[in-house]
Write a protein that holds these residues in place. Sequence first.
Motif, PDB file in Angstrom:
ATOM      1  N   GLU A  25       0.854  -1.184   0.000  1.00 54.64           N
ATOM      2  CA  GLU A  25       0.000   0.000   0.000  1.00 54.64           C
ATOM      3  C   GLU A  25       0.888   1.232   0.000  1.00 54.64           C
ATOM      4  OE1 GLU A  25      -2.273   0.299   3.831  1.00 54.64           O
ATOM      5  OE2 GLU A  25      -1.259  -1.588   4.240  1.00 54.64           O
ATOM      6  N   GLU A  27       0.834   5.791   0.607  1.00 49.62           N
ATOM      7  CA  GLU A  27       0.102   6.998   0.963  1.00 49.62           C
ATOM      8  C   GLU A  27       0.925   8.215   0.566  1.00 49.62           C
ATOM      9  OE1 GLU A  27       0.967   7.318   5.678  1.00 49.62           O
ATOM     10  OE2 GLU A  27      -0.484   5.792   5.064  1.00 49.62           O
ATOM     11  N   ALA A  34      -4.502   7.750  -0.210  1.00 52.52           N
ATOM     12  CA  ALA A  34      -3.834   6.469   0.024  1.00 52.52           C
ATOM     13  C   ALA A  34      -4.461   5.401  -0.867  1.00 52.52           C
ATOM     14  CB  ALA A  34      -3.946   6.060   1.484  1.00 52.52           C
ATOM     15  N   CYS A  48      -0.175   5.371  -7.630  1.00 54.51           N
ATOM     16  CA  CYS A  48       0.673   6.480  -7.174  1.00 54.51           C
ATOM     17  C   CYS A  48       1.001   7.413  -8.336  1.00 54.51           C
ATOM     18  CB  CYS A  48       1.964   5.961  -6.547  1.00 54.51           C
ATOM     19  SG  CYS A  48       1.746   5.139  -4.970  1.00 54.51           S
TER      20      CYS A  48
END
Length: 75
Positions: A25, A27, A34, A48
């Motif tokens: 994951e 953020e 996120a 991202c």
Amino acid sequence: MSPRTLIRSVTHRITQHPDADVTYEAECLSCKWATQPSTDLEAVDVECMSHAGRSNHRGFRRVVTGFAFVVRDGE
């Protein structure tokens, strides 16, 4: 006669838990955006890059979660 203590050395090893996947994951370091946890690292990276393209935010914290399993050697 005094009691005796027997000490044995047992070798262990640590490995990826066989019943659990590694999850990824990320953020954003500039806002509260996120990703959802995923077993697909490339999908997280694409998310991202999409966020960076929309927001011009360039820094991300990645989190990799794996589960370990310790076993005695020979098992």
